[in-house]
Motif scaffolding. Structure first.
Motif, short mmCIF file in Angstrom:
data_model
loop_
_atom_site.label_atom_id
_atom_site.label_comp_id
_atom_site.label_asym_id
_atom_site.label_seq_id
_atom_site.Cartn_x
_atom_site.Cartn_y
_atom_site.Cartn_z
N ASP A 21 0.81 -1.19 0.00
CA ASP A 21 0.00 0.00 0.00
C ASP A 21 0.85 1.26 0.00
O ASP A 21 0.50 2.26 -0.61
N ARG A 22 1.99 1.23 0.71
CA ARG A 22 2.88 2.39 0.68
C ARG A 22 3.40 2.62 -0.73
O ARG A 22 3.44 3.74 -1.22
N ALA A 23 3.79 1.54 -1.41
CA ALA A 23 4.34 1.67 -2.75
C ALA A 23 3.31 2.15 -3.74
O ALA A 23 3.66 2.76 -4.75
N SER A 24 2.04 1.88 -3.46
CA SER A 24 1.00 2.21 -4.44
C SER A 24 0.21 3.44 -4.06
O SER A 24 -0.75 3.80 -4.72
N PHE A 25 0.57 4.07 -2.93
CA PHE A 25 -0.18 5.22 -2.45
C PHE A 25 -0.20 6.33 -3.51
O PHE A 25 -1.23 6.93 -3.78
N ARG A 130 -4.66 -4.21 -8.77
CA ARG A 130 -3.40 -4.33 -8.03
C ARG A 130 -3.37 -5.61 -7.20
O ARG A 130 -2.33 -6.26 -7.08
N GLU A 131 -4.53 -5.97 -6.65
CA GLU A 131 -4.59 -7.21 -5.88
C GLU A 131 -4.50 -8.44 -6.79
O GLU A 131 -3.98 -9.47 -6.39
N VAL A 132 -5.02 -8.32 -7.98
CA VAL A 132 -5.02 -9.46 -8.90
C VAL A 132 -3.63 -9.71 -9.48
O VAL A 132 -3.16 -10.85 -9.54
N ARG A 133 -2.94 -8.63 -9.90
CA ARG A 133 -1.67 -8.84 -10.60
C ARG A 133 -0.68 -7.70 -10.39
O ARG A 133 0.18 -7.45 -11.22
N ARG A 135 0.65 -3.56 -9.48
CA ARG A 135 0.36 -2.20 -9.93
C ARG A 135 0.18 -2.11 -11.44
O ARG A 135 -0.60 -1.29 -11.94
N ALA A 136 0.91 -2.92 -12.19
CA ALA A 136 0.78 -2.88 -13.65
C ALA A 136 -0.65 -3.21 -14.06
O ALA A 136 -1.26 -2.51 -14.89
N ALA A 137 -1.20 -4.27 -13.50
CA ALA A 137 -2.58 -4.66 -13.83
C ALA A 137 -3.56 -3.59 -13.39
O ALA A 137 -4.53 -3.30 -14.09
N GLY A 138 -3.33 -3.01 -12.22
CA GLY A 138 -4.23 -1.96 -11.74
C GLY A 138 -4.25 -0.75 -12.63
O GLY A 138 -5.31 -0.21 -12.95
N LEU A 139 -3.06 -0.31 -13.06
CA LEU A 139 -2.99 0.87 -13.92
C LEU A 139 -3.66 0.62 -15.26
O LEU A 139 -4.44 1.44 -15.76
N VAL A 140 -3.36 -0.52 -15.87
CA VAL A 140 -3.96 -0.84 -17.17
C VAL A 140 -5.48 -0.94 -17.04
O VAL A 140 -6.22 -0.40 -17.86
N ALA A 141 -5.95 -1.62 -16.01
CA ALA A 141 -7.40 -1.78 -15.82
C ALA A 141 -8.08 -0.43 -15.63
O ALA A 141 -9.15 -0.17 -16.19
N GLY A 456 3.83 2.13 -19.73
CA GLY A 456 3.42 2.66 -18.44
C GLY A 456 3.34 1.59 -17.37
O GLY A 456 3.76 1.80 -16.22
N ALA A 457 2.81 0.42 -17.74
CA ALA A 457 2.72 -0.68 -16.78
C ALA A 457 4.09 -1.12 -16.32
O ALA A 457 4.30 -1.45 -15.14
N TRP A 458 5.05 -1.13 -17.22
CA TRP A 458 6.41 -1.52 -16.85
C TRP A 458 7.04 -0.47 -15.93
O TRP A 458 7.65 -0.79 -14.91
N LEU A 459 6.82 0.82 -16.22
CA LEU A 459 7.45 1.88 -15.45
C LEU A 459 6.91 1.96 -14.02
O LEU A 459 7.66 2.23 -13.08
N VAL A 460 5.60 1.74 -13.84
CA VAL A 460 5.06 1.86 -12.48
C VAL A 460 5.42 0.67 -11.62
O VAL A 460 5.21 0.69 -10.41
N THR A 461 6.00 -0.38 -12.22
CA THR A 461 6.32 -1.58 -11.47
C THR A 461 7.82 -1.83 -11.37
O THR A 461 8.29 -2.41 -10.40
#
Length: 614
Positions: A21-25, A130-133, A135-141, A456-461
């Motif tokens: 959660d800190r990393a994704s805040f 983010r829970e499924v896969r 931050r990359a999955a969360g951002l794309v979704a 973008g998915a690669w950069l956020v992860t």
């Protein structure tokens, strides 16, 4: 005041969050900011849509002005005067009424609840992804959901004052809470589950059943997580929160409540009573409405990526997200979720906005597909974390899953490009069956959008940005890694939405009734300016369909009553009349003067002189 960890070091509120959660805040904040900007852009400029939106706005204003909280009242629909309106439960109307109380009786106020729900949905999609896969999955979704035409500019969606976006928010939140609880990822309070279920049922009634269908496998597969206490508390909260209104409404209006809340909108639709057959040709004759054809445009260009993602998720099975050990959230459930909330409407639905809930699991499936395809570059867990109890099976399955996801991503992108700018690749053929018609040349912008998402998915992860901290004047410091993630998330969302949707139109997509909407606003506002407060406006019979007047009454804010033409001619108490152009000569003996008129609507508001002496 912050707490202290085992070393005695003070911990801030953010420090106390789990590492994920800190990393994704920061990315969560970026999603919130961009979604808010997109959804609220020029939100109040468009006049009320003269169908559903004006009905709910009218009912909400009657709550504020007339105190009709328990039983919402609507004017200008079945009757000219305010009458009970129970086709839907009242929560959406209550929220609009509260918004009107804060912002005044404006289009912006009417749309605020739906707009906030759309922003909340975008953030929810990011968090669940983010829970499924990760931050990359969360951002794309989140990017997929926020750039879906049917979500942002579709009729009765994010920028309309209606029930569908609120219904989608409460339903998707309910499914997400029960899902993470069932899989042991979070211990969710049964009181919270019951509260969300209550909000869902009080928003759209029996349509909530699609979400409960989506939940059905969870207590069966994970029954150890659903203790009798959990089920009992959740059920009790829902029963009390919904039951009090159902009982009070029935005791107030009796069988009319059953007719309006169930028989008319649900049962008659199921059995086909009082419903004209559709003229739409569907891919499957058994289905009522061509959802499978229209999905291509409503979910453009993500529909084909969802289809291949659903196949890959179903075939490759359960996967452990890269940031977590233990049992992860299975992408197979996303496929089931999408099917469950869509299936009932394939048989009984007749409008595209009924299936807005499908876009949540569909966006999450696309996010999972992209994140899985990038898995070799985006995994942040160590090899040791991945080679625990089920290490060999996980490594083998991970490699196979990634290969299938790469093939699926390439295939889905190619199909979306071949569908062209309107997103249509297939449809019913003239001679029956299906017709496939790829666009030549393809729409290359789809490739650019998918490439932006992948980068973008690669950069956020990805890790390893140096330096990780930058000193600033005044003793402040900047976490460069976190800052880059936030900036990337915001830029990706803005770029994808900008390319696919543009600045959201003031008018909703698919609504070609702008002249009608504008004329009802103009005519109503003129009435409010010209007719004294509290003065009744009398309506010539059959001047127009009664439900036309709901938008007019919202703007005019004057009581109305339909009366015979003879009374318009002779009743000295009648001063203002709304008539057709052809009807005005019928009251010539009262020297009518035109206050406002609309040739588009064929309506004229006249002020009548005293009747002639008999």
């Amino acid at each position: 005041m912050g707490t202290r960890d085992w070393t005695g070091t003070a911990k801030t509120a953010v420090d106390r969050l789990p590492p994920l959660d800190r990393a994704s805040f920061g990315p969560t904040g970026a999603v919130l900011a961009v979604a808010t900007a997109v959804v609220f852009y020029r939100l109040g400029e468009r006049p009320l849509w003269w169908w559903d939106e004006s009905l709910y706005a009218n009912a909400a204003r009657n709550v504020v002005d007339g105190g009709h909280w328990l039983i919402p009242h609507l004017a200008g629909f079945d009757t000219i005067h305010a009458s009970p309106f129970l086709e839907k439960p009242p929560l959406a109307i209550w929220l609009e009424a509260l918004s009107i109380g804060v912002f005044g009786p404006t289009e912006f106020a009417v749309r605020v609840p739906s707009a906030l729900a759309a922003v909340g949905l975008t953030v929810l999609v990011y968090l669940v992804g983010r829970e499924v896969r990760g931050r990359a999955a969360g951002l794309v979704a989140a990017a997929v959901f926020l750039s879906t035409p049917a979500v942002i500019v579709g009729t009765n969606a994010a920028r309309f004052g209606a029930t569908d976006t609120l219904h989608t928010l409460f339903g998707s939140l309910l499914v997400s809470l029960v899902w993470v609880h069932a899989t042991g990822r979070r211990d969710v309070s049964p009181t919270l589950v019951g509260g969300v279920a209550s909000a869902l049922l009080l928003t759209k009634g029996f349509a909530a059943g699609a979400f409960f269908l989506a939940l059905l496998p969870l207590p069966i597969v994970h029954r150890e997580r659903f203790s009798p206490r959990f089920v009992g508390v959740a059920t009790a909260v829902t029963t009390v929160a919904v039951g009090w209104w159902v009982a009070a409404a029935y005791l107030t209006v009796g069988d009319y409540f059953v007719e309006e809340i169930f028989l008319e909108p649900v049962w008659h639709r199921i059995v086909g009573a009082d419903t004209a057959p559709t003229s739409h040709r569907t891919l499957v004759p058994l289905f009522e409405y061509p959802y499978l054809t229209n999905f291509q445009s409503a979910f453009r260009p993500w529909w084909f990526l969802f289809l291949v993602g659903a196949v890959v998720a179903t075939v490759t099975g359960r996967r452990v997200p890269p940031n977590h050990g233990g049992e992860g959230l299975s992408p197979r459930f996303l496929v089931w979720w999408a099917v469950a909330v869509l299936a009932p409407f394939l048989f009984f639905g007749t409008k595209m906005w009924y299936i807005v809930p499908t876009f949540v699991p569909a966006a999450l499936t696309v996010g999972w597909l992209v994140a899985t395809a990038l898995d070799g570059s985006t995994a942040t867990g160590s090899t040791a974390e991945s080679t625990g109890k089920h290490g060999d099976r996980w490594v083998t399955g991970r490699a196979a899953g990634r290969s299938a996801a790469v093939v699926g991503l390439v295939t889905g992108t190619a199909l979306a490009a071949l569908a062209g700018a309107d997103g249509r690749l297939y449809g019913p053929g003239d001679g029956g069956g299906s017709l496939v018609a790829p666009t030549i040349p393809p729409d290359w912008s789809v490739l650019a959008v998918v490439a932006v998402l992948c980068v973008g998915a690669w950069l956020v992860t990805a890790d390893g940005i140096e330096p990780t901290s930058l000193s600033l004047p005044g003793g402040l410091s900047l976490d460069v890694d976190a800052f880059v993630r936030v900036l990337t998330a915001g830029a990706v969302l803005a770029l994808v939405v900008g390319v696919l949707v543009g600045a959201p139109s003031v008018y909703g997509a698919g609504n070609g009734d702008e002249p009608t909407d504008t004329e009802f606003r103009r005519l109503g506002q003129t009435t409010a300016d010209a007719v004294p407060t509290g003065e009744r406006v009398y309506v010539q019979p059959n001047a127009a369909a009664r439900w036309f007047y709901s938008g007019y009454e919202f703007y005019a804010d004057r009581p109305m009553r339909e009366v015979p033409v003879e009374r318009l001619r002779t009743d000295s108490q009648i001063r203002y009349a709304l008539m057709t152009t052809q009807g005005v000569p019928l009251v010539n003996d009262r020297n009518p003067s035109v206050v406002a008129e609309s040739t588009h609507l064929d309506l004229v508001l006249v002020e009548l002189g005293p009747p002639e002496e008999s």
